[in-house]
Scaffold this motif. Structure first.
Motif, PDB file in Angstrom:
ATOM      1  N   PRO A 389      73.490  47.826 -92.913  1.00  0.00           N
ATOM      2  CA  PRO A 389      73.093  48.354 -91.605  1.00  0.00           C
ATOM      3  C   PRO A 389      71.940  49.345 -91.709  1.00  0.00           C
ATOM      4  CG  PRO A 389      75.067  49.457 -92.385  1.00  0.00           C
ATOM      5  CD  PRO A 389      74.753  48.401 -93.402  1.00  0.00           C
ATOM      6  N   GLU A 390      71.138  49.412 -90.663  1.00  0.00           N
ATOM      7  CA  GLU A 390      70.048  50.384 -90.608  1.00  0.00           C
ATOM      8  C   GLU A 390      70.539  51.734 -90.129  1.00  0.00           C
ATOM      9  OE1 GLU A 390      66.823  48.874 -88.313  1.00  0.00           O
ATOM     10  OE2 GLU A 390      66.459  47.165 -89.638  1.00  0.00           O
ATOM     11  N   THR A 391      71.559  51.740 -89.272  1.00  0.00           N
ATOM     12  CA  THR A 391      72.221  52.963 -88.835  1.00  0.00           C
ATOM     13  C   THR A 391      73.722  52.729 -88.940  1.00  0.00           C
ATOM     14  OG1 THR A 391      72.235  52.239 -86.524  1.00  0.00           O
ATOM     15  CG2 THR A 391      70.357  53.590 -87.245  1.00  0.00           C
ATOM     16  N   ASP A 392      74.495  53.770 -88.788  1.00  0.00           N
ATOM     17  CA  ASP A 392      75.945  53.612 -88.863  1.00  0.00           C
ATOM     18  C   ASP A 392      76.386  52.574 -87.840  1.00  0.00           C
ATOM     19  OD1 ASP A 392      78.803  54.074 -88.201  1.00  0.00           O
ATOM     20  OD2 ASP A 392      78.622  55.695 -89.643  1.00  0.00           O
ATOM     21  N   PRO A 393      76.980  51.466 -88.269  1.00  0.00           N
ATOM     22  CA  PRO A 393      77.257  50.361 -87.352  1.00  0.00           C
ATOM     23  C   PRO A 393      78.383  50.660 -86.367  1.00  0.00           C
ATOM     24  CG  PRO A 393      78.183  49.896 -89.505  1.00  0.00           C
ATOM     25  CD  PRO A 393      77.387  51.151 -89.653  1.00  0.00           C
ATOM     26  N   THR A 394      79.164  51.707 -86.611  1.00  0.00           N
ATOM     27  CA  THR A 394      80.248  52.056 -85.700  1.00  0.00           C
ATOM     28  C   THR A 394      79.832  53.143 -84.726  1.00  0.00           C
ATOM     29  OG1 THR A 394      81.883  51.466 -87.392  1.00  0.00           O
ATOM     30  CG2 THR A 394      82.649  52.826 -85.562  1.00  0.00           C
ATOM     31  N   SER A 395      79.222  54.212 -85.242  1.00  0.00           N
ATOM     32  CA  SER A 395      78.850  55.347 -84.382  1.00  0.00           C
ATOM     33  C   SER A 395      77.428  55.251 -83.849  1.00  0.00           C
ATOM     34  CB  SER A 395      79.001  56.657 -85.159  1.00  0.00           C
ATOM     35  OG  SER A 395      78.033  56.731 -86.204  1.00  0.00           O
ATOM     36  N   GLY A 396      76.564  54.477 -84.512  1.00  0.00           N
ATOM     37  CA  GLY A 396      75.158  54.419 -84.135  1.00  0.00           C
ATOM     38  C   GLY A 396      74.337  55.571 -84.680  1.00  0.00           C
ATOM     39  N   LYS A 397      74.956  56.509 -85.393  1.00  0.00           N
ATOM     40  CA  LYS A 397      74.226  57.658 -85.923  1.00  0.00           C
ATOM     41  C   LYS A 397      73.315  57.238 -87.072  1.00  0.00           C
ATOM     42  CE  LYS A 397      78.048  60.888 -84.982  1.00  0.00           C
ATOM     43  NZ  LYS A 397      79.037  61.790 -85.624  1.00  0.00           N
ATOM     44  N   PRO A 398      72.204  57.945 -87.252  1.00  0.00           N
ATOM     45  CA  PRO A 398      71.362  57.659 -88.414  1.00  0.00           C
ATOM     46  C   PRO A 398      72.050  58.138 -89.692  1.00  0.00           C
ATOM     47  CG  PRO A 398      70.545  59.581 -87.246  1.00  0.00           C
ATOM     48  CD  PRO A 398      71.647  59.027 -86.398  1.00  0.00           C
ATOM     49  N   PHE A 399      71.778  57.474 -90.786  1.00  0.00           N
ATOM     50  CA  PHE A 399      72.278  57.945 -92.071  1.00  0.00           C
ATOM     51  C   PHE A 399      71.439  59.141 -92.518  1.00  0.00           C
ATOM     52  CE2 PHE A 399      73.235  53.285 -92.336  1.00  0.00           C
ATOM     53  CZ  PHE A 399      74.621  53.410 -92.250  1.00  0.00           C
ATOM     54  N   SER A 400      72.077  60.123 -93.148  1.00  0.00           N
ATOM     55  CA  SER A 400      71.297  61.229 -93.710  1.00  0.00           C
ATOM     56  C   SER A 400      70.427  60.686 -94.834  1.00  0.00           C
ATOM     57  CB  SER A 400      72.220  62.344 -94.207  1.00  0.00           C
ATOM     58  OG  SER A 400      73.154  61.851 -95.158  1.00  0.00           O
ATOM     59  N   THR A 401      71.026  60.090 -95.827  1.00  0.00           N
ATOM     60  CA  THR A 401      70.323  59.269 -96.818  1.00  0.00           C
ATOM     61  C   THR A 401      71.265  58.131 -97.177  1.00  0.00           C
ATOM     62  OG1 THR A 401      71.166  60.566 -98.690  1.00  0.00           O
ATOM     63  CG2 THR A 401      69.006  61.185 -97.809  1.00  0.00           C
ATOM     64  N   ARG A 402      70.719  56.991 -97.545  1.00  0.00           N
ATOM     65  CA  ARG A 402      71.545  55.845 -97.951  1.00  0.00           C
ATOM     66  C   ARG A 402      70.709  54.955 -98.855  1.00  0.00           C
ATOM     67  NH1 ARG A 402      76.283  52.580 -95.343  1.00  0.00           N
ATOM     68  NH2 ARG A 402      75.901  50.450 -96.039  1.00  0.00           N
ATOM     69  N   LEU A 403      71.103  54.903-100.123  1.00  0.00           N
ATOM     70  CA  LEU A 403      70.374  54.122-101.118  1.00  0.00           C
ATOM     71  C   LEU A 403      71.233  52.981-101.646  1.00  0.00           C
ATOM     72  CD1 LEU A 403      68.720  57.052-103.125  1.00  0.00           C
ATOM     73  CD2 LEU A 403      67.805  55.809-101.161  1.00  0.00           C
ATOM     74  N   MET A 404      72.026  52.383-100.770  1.00  0.00           N
ATOM     75  CA  MET A 404      72.936  51.329-101.192  1.00  0.00           C
ATOM     76  C   MET A 404      72.183  50.130-101.770  1.00  0.00           C
ATOM     77  SD  MET A 404      76.223  50.617-101.337  1.00  0.00           S
ATOM     78  CE  MET A 404      77.291  51.149 -99.996  1.00  0.00           C
ATOM     79  N   LEU A 405      71.118  49.695-101.113  1.00  0.00           N
ATOM     80  CA  LEU A 405      70.372  48.536-101.608  1.00  0.00           C
ATOM     81  C   LEU A 405      69.786  48.805-102.987  1.00  0.00           C
ATOM     82  CD1 LEU A 405      68.519  47.328 -98.378  1.00  0.00           C
ATOM     83  CD2 LEU A 405      70.529  46.312 -99.474  1.00  0.00           C
ATOM     84  N   GLN A 406      69.306  50.021-103.189  1.00  0.00           N
ATOM     85  CA  GLN A 406      68.764  50.375-104.499  1.00  0.00           C
ATOM     86  C   GLN A 406      69.862  50.368-105.563  1.00  0.00           C
ATOM     87  OE1 GLN A 406      68.142  51.756-101.574  1.00  0.00           O
ATOM     88  NE2 GLN A 406      66.189  52.837-101.516  1.00  0.00           N
ATOM     89  N   CYS A 407      71.076  50.776-105.171  1.00  0.00           N
ATOM     90  CA  CYS A 407      72.198  50.735-106.120  1.00  0.00           C
ATOM     91  C   CYS A 407      72.529  49.302-106.508  1.00  0.00           C
ATOM     92  CB  CYS A 407      73.423  51.421-105.515  1.00  0.00           C
ATOM     93  SG  CYS A 407      73.270  53.217-105.316  1.00  0.00           S
ATOM     94  N   TYR A 408      72.535  48.394-105.522  1.00  0.00           N
ATOM     95  CA  TYR A 408      72.757  46.978-105.841  1.00  0.00           C
ATOM     96  C   TYR A 408      71.705  46.483-106.836  1.00  0.00           C
ATOM     97  CZ  TYR A 408      75.697  46.652-101.587  1.00  0.00           C
ATOM     98  OH  TYR A 408      76.651  46.812-100.625  1.00  0.00           O
ATOM     99  N   GLU A 409      70.456  46.775-106.534  1.00  0.00           N
ATOM    100  CA  GLU A 409      69.349  46.244-107.331  1.00  0.00           C
ATOM    101  C   GLU A 409      69.382  46.787-108.748  1.00  0.00           C
ATOM    102  OE1 GLU A 409      64.449  46.232-107.275  1.00  0.00           O
ATOM    103  OE2 GLU A 409      65.564  46.842-105.497  1.00  0.00           O
ATOM    104  N   GLU A 410      69.550  48.110-108.871  1.00  0.00           N
ATOM    105  CA  GLU A 410      69.537  48.711-110.202  1.00  0.00           C
ATOM    106  C   GLU A 410      70.784  48.315-110.990  1.00  0.00           C
ATOM    107  OE1 GLU A 410      68.143  51.153-113.401  1.00  0.00           O
ATOM    108  OE2 GLU A 410      67.246  50.017-111.752  1.00  0.00           O
ATOM    109  N   GLY A 411      71.929  48.257-110.314  1.00  0.00           N
ATOM    110  CA  GLY A 411      73.148  47.847-110.997  1.00  0.00           C
ATOM    111  C   GLY A 411      73.069  46.413-111.492  1.00  0.00           C
ATOM    112  N   ALA A 412      72.541  45.525-110.650  1.00  0.00           N
ATOM    113  CA  ALA A 412      72.401  44.127-111.046  1.00  0.00           C
ATOM    114  C   ALA A 412      71.461  43.986-112.237  1.00  0.00           C
ATOM    115  CB  ALA A 412      71.889  43.305-109.867  1.00  0.00           C
TER     116      ALA A 412
END
Length: 734
Positions: A389-412
């Motif tokens: 998600p680009e923003t919190d999919p339940t509340s609609g709030k912006p993320f403060s920071t979110r590097l989930m995609l980078q974690c997937y990429e670096e972990g893989a």
């Protein structure tokens, strides 16, 4: 006092201008020499002269009431000082209302409930005398099997409400692809190495307790309330705590009973719970039944996500395992449903255990995503990418920071995910089946009210004071690093005083908010000291350079000790949540990758590799942060493969309450676990820019192992832990 609530991003972050070079480094533990030499005093050590030992007598039925207690033999045992079986006549003071003592009643609502206390000159005498206490009961039929109790939907307990957004049922029905599976997890124990223990004594009308507790301010209020005391008359000392994992966030009966016995006898009393009693007298993680339903299109884009759970709790408790806590912001989907129902049982309390919600909730949702990816013919990482998600999919709030995609990429990349065979059961090495799995990790981030006092002494040393505890997480070291970075001092020039309820009130250890909150309080106090040093240097604070005990500005330099001028400079810092905390969705993130080998003949599972890549904001201490993450990841192995607190549903007794039968992951079970960080300072989290660490490591780790087991064998186990009996019938032929 320098007080800062997070009403706006803290820019620049308090640590951004430091020159000492301490932050982020793997600085050795401040208190390490004391611990390895045995000189660090824990809850049952350093007691006053004349201390007595007490042992709790627990009920041997799970439901009913006590009709009589015969203590004559116990009282006649040489060395026994007192046997307490009645409600103590404890004096109130200051107008406080008297509350019933925790779990002290004739009515029995769980096995092991305290019914008597033996106080003696030695622990051995107390435990021996306890065996001679004869109790007569009236039994009633107990609710010992959660699966046989009706779920209560409108229960009104727990901090996490049910969430329904859109029409999940209709969206799933209309979806091109539908997924619907259930998963179960058993009760888990917070099995800390140090026993739950208290040494209590009285000085005049004041109660002193040296106790193994995680959060001192809340404990002080609880003890005072239980005993009818003014909180100002209670002092808690917990300078060193040997692990807690949530089990020491509250006050247990050992603390209250030790205080009562010490008051009645007039001598100090200590109680350390034996391991087998811990299962009955300390809360555990509740069992869960979780149903995951997902509706998506043929390309894997999720339209609807439902995470409906059931967990258990005994009557009269307000905690409920927040099973879907980590699912709420995890994946996109317009239609969303997150619910937790309650089953009422006559078992010991369930409560917060490391990563409440995420630790067990990720088993279901992350295994479900793995299953859905296979159903769609997609790589599991690709499915997650498509639903990031680009923003919190339940509340609609912006993320403060979110590097989930980078974690997937670096972990893989680090794991070599591109070499994984997606077809289960195809990768063999002799009689071993090799499998690879992954899962996302998430832990919510909080800033909690926290205070600290920092003093520059006449000698140019810094003294940090706060009631914050160190439960093995590295608090002493991290706070020394924060102060050293800001004041330009080496750690050797800093004294840290923790774990005393008379010191400024902190967040305490729990919820992974300790380092960020208490570290920010220390940083804010240091900012005030910097302002005073700048004034004495006739410069602005931002013009100062502080390094190795020397302050420089405008071409002039002075040792800090000279600027102090013989009179200590003290400052008080306080931080807490604010508007930005409420306007943003905050969490730490990560990706876990596992390789397992499963013996095709015996079903034995060996975890060969476990790699995690994590986004935790600013890393304050690389060594202690990695230590926390690796510990959580190994715990995830235990949750996946062995940890199972088994209840005898005839009696309500845990049948495996010690380390002989409750199998945690040990060295032989754990490979060389790798932990890596992708660092981005989160200035919306707190003034030091750090996010949750302690509980993130367990999130997703078990699911990654479970997914790897499926990839190795083609056997999908949804009833955790994955034991041999669940694997053997489905294993492919050798």
């Amino acid at each position: 006092m320098n007080e800062h609530a997070m009403d706006a991003p803290y820019r620049p972050a308090a640590l951004d201008n430091g020159q000492q070079g301490l932050i982020g480094k793997g600085v050795d533990r401040y208190e390490g020499p004391l611990k390895v030499s045995g000189a660090a005093p824990y809850a049952v050590e350093g007691a006053p002269d004349g201390t007595l030992y007490a042992h709790i007598v627990g009920a041997t039925i799970g439901a009913g009431k006590v009709l009589s207690i015969d203590t004559k033999a116990a009282e006649a045992t040489p060395g026994v000082v007192k046997v307490i079986v009645e409600h103590p006549d404890f004096p109130s003071s200051g107008g406080s209302s008297r509350e019933p003592m925790s779990d002290w009643t004739d009515a029995i609502d769980h096995f092991g409930q305290p019914i008597a206390l033996i106080v003696a000159e030695s622990l051995e005498i107390a435990r021996d005398a306890a065996l001679s206490v004869a109790v007569t009961y009236e039994r009633r039929e107990g609710r010992f099997d959660p699966a046989k109790q009706p779920p209560v939907v409108d229960h009104k307990i727990g901090f996490l409400p049910n969430i329904v957004k859109g029409d999940v049922d209709a969206a799933i029905e209309a979806a091109e692809v539908r997924f619907d599976q259930s998963y179960t997890t058993p009760p888990h124990f917070p099995a800390a190495l140090e026993p739950h223990a208290t040494t209590a004594w009285w000085e005049g009308g004041d109660l002193i307790v040296r106790a193994s507790l995680q959060v001192l301010n809340g404990a002080r209020e609880t003890i005072a309330n239980q005993l009818g005391l003014d909180p100002a008359r209670v002092r808690i000392l917990a300078p060193y705590v040997g692990g807690g994992f949530g089990g020491k966030t509250g006050v247990g009966p050992e603390t209250i009973l030790a205080a009562v016995a010490a008051h009645e006898i007039g001598r100090p009393v200590k109680i350390a719970l034996p391991r087998r009693q811990t299962a009955a007298l300390v809360h555990h993680r509740g069992d869960t039944v979780q149903r995951i339903r997902i509706g998506c299109d043929a390309d894997g884009h999720i339209a609807a996500l439902a995470h409906d759970s059931v967990t258990s709790q005994k009557p009269g408790r307000n905690f409920l395992e927040p099973v879907h806590f980590g699912t709420i912001p995890l994946y996109a989907g317009e239609h969303r449903r997150f619910t937790t129902a309650l089953t009422v049982v006559d078992l010991p309390s369930s409560g917060a255990v490391r990563a409440p919600g995420e630790a067990v909730g990720t088993f279901a949702v992350e295994c479900a995503m793995d299953e859905l990816a296979e159903q769609l013919g997609l790589d599991p990482i690709e499915l997650r990418r498509r639903n990031e998600p680009e923003t919190d999919p339940t509340s609609g709030k912006p993320f403060s920071t979110r590097l989930m995609l980078q974690c997937y990429e670096e972990g893989a990349r680090r794991f070599g995910w591109d070499r994984r065979n997606p077809v289960p059961g195809q990768n063999r090495q002799g009689e071993w089946l090799i499998g690879h799995g992954m899962a996302a990790a998430l832990r919510g981030n909080f800033t909690v009210n926290s205070e600290a006092r920092v003093t520059l002494t006449a000698e140019g040393r810094a003294v940090i004071e706060t009631d914050m505890t160190d439960i093995g997480t590295g608090t002493y070291t991290v706070l020394a690093q924060v102060a050293g970075e800001m004041l330009g001092l080496p750690v050797s020039a800093i004294d840290v005083r923790l774990g005393d309820s008379d010191l400024p009130v902190s967040a305490g250890s729990g919820g992974s908010f300790g380092a960020g909150s208490s570290g920010s309080a220390v940083a804010l106090a240091c900012e005030d000291i910097l302002a005073e040093l700048a004034r004495r240097m006739n410069a602005a604070p931002e013009e100062l350079t502080l390094k190795d005990g020397v302050v420089s500005a405008g071409g002039r330099s002075s040792p800090i000790a000279d600027l102090v001028r013989g009179k200590p400079i003290a400052a008080h810092g306080k931080t807490g949540p604010g508007q930005v905390s409420r306007r943003t969705s905050q969490a730490s993130h990560g990706a876990q990758f596992a390789e397992v080998a499963v013996n095709a003949v015996t079903g034995e599972i060996r975890v060969r590799r476990l790699i995690g890549v994590f986004d935790v904001g600013r890393v304050l201490n690389e060594k202690t942060a990695r230590n926390q993450m690796v510990g959580g990841m190994i715990w995830g192995i235990g949750y996946a493969l062995s940890e199972d607190a088994v209840v005898d549903t005839r009696t309500g007794q845990f049948v495996n309450p010690d380390f002989g039968e409750y199998h945690v992951a040990v060295h032989a079970d754990a490979p060389a676990v790798e932990c890596h960080f992708i660092e981005q300072v989160d200035d919306q989290a707190n003034p030091v820019g750090a996010k949750a660490v302690g509980e993130l490591g367990i999130s997703g780790a078990g699911a990654a192992v479970a997914n790897a087991v499926y990839n190795a064998t083609g056997v999908r186990v949804r009833d955790f832990p994955i034991t041999l009996d669940k694997l053997l019938p489905g294993l492919p032929p050798v």
